[in-house]
Design a protein around this motif. Sequence first.
Motif, PDB file in Angstrom:
ATOM      1  N   LYS A 228      56.965 -24.036  18.328  1.00 58.10           N
ATOM      2  CA  LYS A 228      55.617 -23.783  18.844  1.00 58.10           C
ATOM      3  C   LYS A 228      54.811 -22.947  17.861  1.00 58.10           C
ATOM      4  O   LYS A 228      53.601 -23.158  17.682  1.00 58.10           O
ATOM      5  CB  LYS A 228      55.683 -23.076  20.200  1.00 58.10           C
ATOM      6  N   LEU A 229      55.480 -21.970  17.226  1.00 54.74           N
ATOM      7  CA  LEU A 229      54.792 -21.128  16.249  1.00 54.74           C
ATOM      8  C   LEU A 229      54.279 -21.973  15.092  1.00 54.74           C
ATOM      9  O   LEU A 229      53.128 -21.817  14.658  1.00 54.74           O
ATOM     10  CB  LEU A 229      55.739 -20.039  15.755  1.00 54.74           C
ATOM     11  N   LYS A 230      55.127 -22.860  14.582  1.00 55.41           N
ATOM     12  CA  LYS A 230      54.700 -23.704  13.454  1.00 55.41           C
ATOM     13  C   LYS A 230      53.543 -24.614  13.858  1.00 55.41           C
ATOM     14  O   LYS A 230      52.589 -24.805  13.083  1.00 55.41           O
ATOM     15  CB  LYS A 230      55.873 -24.562  12.978  1.00 55.41           C
ATOM     16  N   GLU A 232      51.263 -23.977  16.132  1.00 56.88           N
ATOM     17  CA  GLU A 232      50.049 -23.164  16.253  1.00 56.88           C
ATOM     18  C   GLU A 232      49.515 -22.762  14.882  1.00 56.88           C
ATOM     19  O   GLU A 232      48.296 -22.766  14.657  1.00 56.88           O
ATOM     20  CB  GLU A 232      50.338 -21.922  17.106  1.00 56.88           C
ATOM     21  N   LEU A 233      50.400 -22.427  13.958  1.00 49.45           N
ATOM     22  CA  LEU A 233      49.962 -22.106  12.593  1.00 49.45           C
ATOM     23  C   LEU A 233      49.274 -23.301  11.950  1.00 49.45           C
ATOM     24  O   LEU A 233      48.213 -23.164  11.322  1.00 49.45           O
ATOM     25  CB  LEU A 233      51.156 -21.657  11.746  1.00 49.45           C
ATOM     26  N   ASP A 234      49.843 -24.476  12.111  1.00 45.56           N
ATOM     27  CA  ASP A 234      49.234 -25.688  11.548  1.00 45.56           C
ATOM     28  C   ASP A 234      47.881 -25.969  12.205  1.00 45.56           C
ATOM     29  O   ASP A 234      46.933 -26.398  11.529  1.00 45.56           O
ATOM     30  CB  ASP A 234      50.167 -26.887  11.739  1.00 45.56           C
ATOM     31  N   ARG A 235      47.795 -25.735  13.517  1.00 43.89           N
ATOM     32  CA  ARG A 235      46.521 -25.971  14.216  1.00 43.89           C
ATOM     33  C   ARG A 235      45.438 -25.043  13.691  1.00 43.89           C
ATOM     34  O   ARG A 235      44.289 -25.462  13.467  1.00 43.89           O
ATOM     35  CB  ARG A 235      46.701 -25.757  15.717  1.00 43.89           C
ATOM     36  N   LEU A 236      45.770 -23.766  13.478  1.00 45.76           N
ATOM     37  CA  LEU A 236      44.792 -22.797  12.982  1.00 45.76           C
ATOM     38  C   LEU A 236      44.392 -23.114  11.538  1.00 45.76           C
ATOM     39  O   LEU A 236      43.245 -22.882  11.147  1.00 45.76           O
ATOM     40  CB  LEU A 236      45.354 -21.386  13.089  1.00 45.76           C
ATOM     41  N   VAL A 237      45.327 -23.628  10.749  1.00 53.75           N
ATOM     42  CA  VAL A 237      44.987 -24.031   9.376  1.00 53.75           C
ATOM     43  C   VAL A 237      43.997 -25.197   9.423  1.00 53.75           C
ATOM     44  O   VAL A 237      42.989 -25.209   8.701  1.00 53.75           O
ATOM     45  CB  VAL A 237      46.254 -24.412   8.588  1.00 53.75           C
ATOM     46  N   ASN A 238      44.254 -26.185  10.261  1.00 50.45           N
ATOM     47  CA  ASN A 238      43.366 -27.349  10.376  1.00 50.45           C
ATOM     48  C   ASN A 238      42.002 -26.967  10.941  1.00 50.45           C
ATOM     49  O   ASN A 238      40.999 -27.619  10.639  1.00 50.45           O
ATOM     50  CB  ASN A 238      44.013 -28.422  11.251  1.00 50.45           C
ATOM     51  N   ALA A 239      41.972 -25.908  11.763  1.00 46.68           N
ATOM     52  CA  ALA A 239      40.707 -25.451  12.348  1.00 46.68           C
ATOM     53  C   ALA A 239      39.950 -24.502  11.424  1.00 46.68           C
ATOM     54  O   ALA A 239      38.904 -23.979  11.803  1.00 46.68           O
ATOM     55  CB  ALA A 239      40.976 -24.764  13.690  1.00 46.68           C
ATOM     56  N   ASP A 240      40.476 -24.276  10.221  1.00 47.26           N
ATOM     57  CA  ASP A 240      39.844 -23.413   9.224  1.00 47.26           C
ATOM     58  C   ASP A 240      39.781 -21.955   9.688  1.00 47.26           C
ATOM     59  O   ASP A 240      38.865 -21.216   9.332  1.00 47.26           O
ATOM     60  CB  ASP A 240      38.433 -23.917   8.890  1.00 47.26           C
ATOM     61  N   VAL A 241      40.779 -21.535  10.475  1.00 47.11           N
ATOM     62  CA  VAL A 241      40.847 -20.146  10.934  1.00 47.11           C
ATOM     63  C   VAL A 241      41.731 -19.316  10.008  1.00 47.11           C
ATOM     64  O   VAL A 241      41.415 -18.163   9.708  1.00 47.11           O
ATOM     65  CB  VAL A 241      41.379 -20.080  12.379  1.00 47.11           C
ATOM     66  N   ILE A 242      42.826 -19.881   9.554  1.00 49.24           N
ATOM     67  CA  ILE A 242      43.717 -19.202   8.616  1.00 49.24           C
ATOM     68  C   ILE A 242      43.979 -20.135   7.431  1.00 49.24           C
ATOM     69  O   ILE A 242      43.664 -21.328   7.485  1.00 49.24           O
ATOM     70  CB  ILE A 242      45.052 -18.786   9.263  1.00 49.24           C
ATOM     71  N   ALA A 243      44.564 -19.575   6.360  1.00 45.19           N
ATOM     72  CA  ALA A 243      44.896 -20.368   5.174  1.00 45.19           C
ATOM     73  C   ALA A 243      46.199 -19.857   4.591  1.00 45.19           C
ATOM     74  O   ALA A 243      46.549 -18.671   4.740  1.00 45.19           O
ATOM     75  CB  ALA A 243      43.771 -20.286   4.137  1.00 45.19           C
ATOM     76  N   PHE A 325      49.225 -11.930   6.473  1.00 44.22           N
ATOM     77  CA  PHE A 325      50.350 -11.575   7.344  1.00 44.22           C
ATOM     78  C   PHE A 325      51.535 -12.470   7.026  1.00 44.22           C
ATOM     79  O   PHE A 325      51.389 -13.599   6.527  1.00 44.22           O
ATOM     80  CB  PHE A 325      49.967 -11.668   8.826  1.00 44.22           C
ATOM     81  N   GLN A 326      52.721 -11.960   7.289  1.00 44.31           N
ATOM     82  CA  GLN A 326      53.960 -12.625   6.935  1.00 44.31           C
ATOM     83  C   GLN A 326      54.570 -13.323   8.140  1.00 44.31           C
ATOM     84  O   GLN A 326      54.608 -12.775   9.245  1.00 44.31           O
ATOM     85  CB  GLN A 326      54.959 -11.591   6.395  1.00 44.31           C
ATOM     86  N   THR A 327      55.028 -14.566   7.942  1.00 42.87           N
ATOM     87  CA  THR A 327      55.743 -15.303   8.980  1.00 42.87           C
ATOM     88  C   THR A 327      57.015 -15.888   8.372  1.00 42.87           C
ATOM     89  O   THR A 327      57.222 -15.835   7.155  1.00 42.87           O
ATOM     90  CB  THR A 327      54.883 -16.459   9.542  1.00 42.87           C
ATOM     91  N   SER A 328      57.852 -16.459   9.220  1.00 44.81           N
ATOM     92  CA  SER A 328      59.063 -17.108   8.729  1.00 44.81           C
ATOM     93  C   SER A 328      58.751 -18.405   7.990  1.00 44.81           C
ATOM     94  O   SER A 328      59.642 -19.004   7.391  1.00 44.81           O
ATOM     95  CB  SER A 328      60.008 -17.395   9.900  1.00 44.81           C
ATOM     96  N   TYR A 329      57.477 -18.827   8.020  1.00 45.53           N
ATOM     97  CA  TYR A 329      57.053 -20.035   7.317  1.00 45.53           C
ATOM     98  C   TYR A 329      56.162 -19.712   6.119  1.00 45.53           C
ATOM     99  O   TYR A 329      55.494 -20.595   5.584  1.00 45.53           O
ATOM    100  CB  TYR A 329      56.307 -20.968   8.269  1.00 45.53           C
ATOM    101  N   GLY A 330      56.145 -18.442   5.708  1.00 44.68           N
ATOM    102  CA  GLY A 330      55.339 -18.037   4.567  1.00 44.68           C
ATOM    103  C   GLY A 330      54.196 -17.123   4.986  1.00 44.68           C
ATOM    104  O   GLY A 330      54.073 -16.720   6.141  1.00 44.68           O
ATOM    105  N   ARG A 331      53.353 -16.788   3.996  1.00 40.57           N
ATOM    106  CA  ARG A 331      52.236 -15.879   4.265  1.00 40.57           C
ATOM    107  C   ARG A 331      50.943 -16.669   4.524  1.00 40.57           C
ATOM    108  O   ARG A 331      50.721 -17.727   3.939  1.00 40.57           O
ATOM    109  CB  ARG A 331      52.023 -14.936   3.078  1.00 40.57           C
ATOM    110  N   TYR A 332      50.123 -16.103   5.379  1.00 38.92           N
ATOM    111  CA  TYR A 332      48.823 -16.670   5.714  1.00 38.92           C
ATOM    112  C   TYR A 332      47.781 -15.556   5.683  1.00 38.92           C
ATOM    113  O   TYR A 332      48.121 -14.375   5.832  1.00 38.92           O
ATOM    114  CB  TYR A 332      48.827 -17.313   7.104  1.00 38.92           C
ATOM    115  N   ARG A 333      46.538 -15.931   5.490  1.00 35.92           N
ATOM    116  CA  ARG A 333      45.429 -14.974   5.565  1.00 35.92           C
ATOM    117  C   ARG A 333      44.391 -15.493   6.559  1.00 35.92           C
ATOM    118  O   ARG A 333      44.231 -16.712   6.740  1.00 35.92           O
ATOM    119  CB  ARG A 333      44.779 -14.776   4.196  1.00 35.92           C
TER     120      ARG A 333
END
Length: 376
Positions: A228-230, A232-243, A325-333
């Motif tokens: 679920k975390l992955k 949500e991270l992918d959804r936020l990347v596609n929504a241009d909220v995080i990178a 911020f750090q996640t188990s799938y790498g860093r995002y901003r």
Amino acid sequence: MIHNCQYCGRSHQRKKEECPAWGKGCTQCGKENHFAKKCRSANTKRSQNQSKQVNQVDYQSEDCEWINVIKTKSKDLKCKMEVNNQAVVFQIDTGATVNTVPEKYVGVTTGDLKTLTMWNGTQIKSKGTTRLVIKNPVNNKAYSVEFVVTEDTLTPLLGLKAAQQMKLIQINSENMQRVMSVTDVGMFPSVFENKLGKLPGLATLKTDGNVRPTVMPTRSVPLAIRSKLKQELDRLVNADVIAVVDEPTPWVSALVIAPKKNGDLRICIDPRELNKTLQREHYTLQILEETLHELGQSRVFSKAGLSSGYWHFQLDYESSLLTTFQTSYGRYRWKRLPFGLCGSSEIFQKKLVEALEILDGVVCIADDVIIHGKDT
């Protein structure tokens, strides 16, 4: 626009849905959609031995339709119809803006794919649209109805408009005070797009150079929610909220996961160390008591709430790197203004006021916008 209706004799907006005579029968001529006092026909009631006909059921097509079925302890409102000589049980959904039918009852579909939004916000893709002739076995009337084709596992639905036009349900408009809503979204499609907007300008986070940057350790995530975390991270990347971040960054915050009531995950950061270096703008937040004098002479009010309000403001690149911020799938901003920073609420309120201050009759209180006036 209010006008004197030629079908019911009352004053209302020029929409058939607002007319209390719509769908009703005339006691003088037997025809529909007008009252006897406005009847223009000199004929008596129609003969009972009229020939069979197929009644057209119309509904306005949109790219995104709503299905608002909510399960309760009470029995669902269902009815049996005949589709292609098959008995099909439909659920009447007064919260649906569209009619749906499983693919197994359909022959040919068009390529008009739609997105169906469930009552809990879940979205599913349709398999196309089709028009079917369905027959009510009670009165032997046939209706040509447009359907959105869905997977075989979903329940067949008849939406509000179809159920009204087929006289399966009746709304007594005279017993309620109607609330006006926007139905013609075609004039302003960009306003009603189901995606995150952007307000003009960039937000900047200013730091105290005397504070040493901190890299917080990675927090473990339970295996049960990692998928679920992955997502949500992918959804936020596609929504241009995080990178995704691939370069070295002096500041790295820890990930915080908060479950929502519907089972989804809310992605946050632990900004305690970062907040020690951030400089606040000390912008004074408005409170209701300070704006009541603006509302004193008004008689008409509307309230609009901002969905994901903070995310409407973009961060400049340097500020975005501070929110890594750090996640188990790498860093995002964060590319948008995140929750939890010590100055987020002040930046949000300042930018929102700047965007709306040129409009008369508009008051901003936190993430709520009040539109008011002396008359309509």
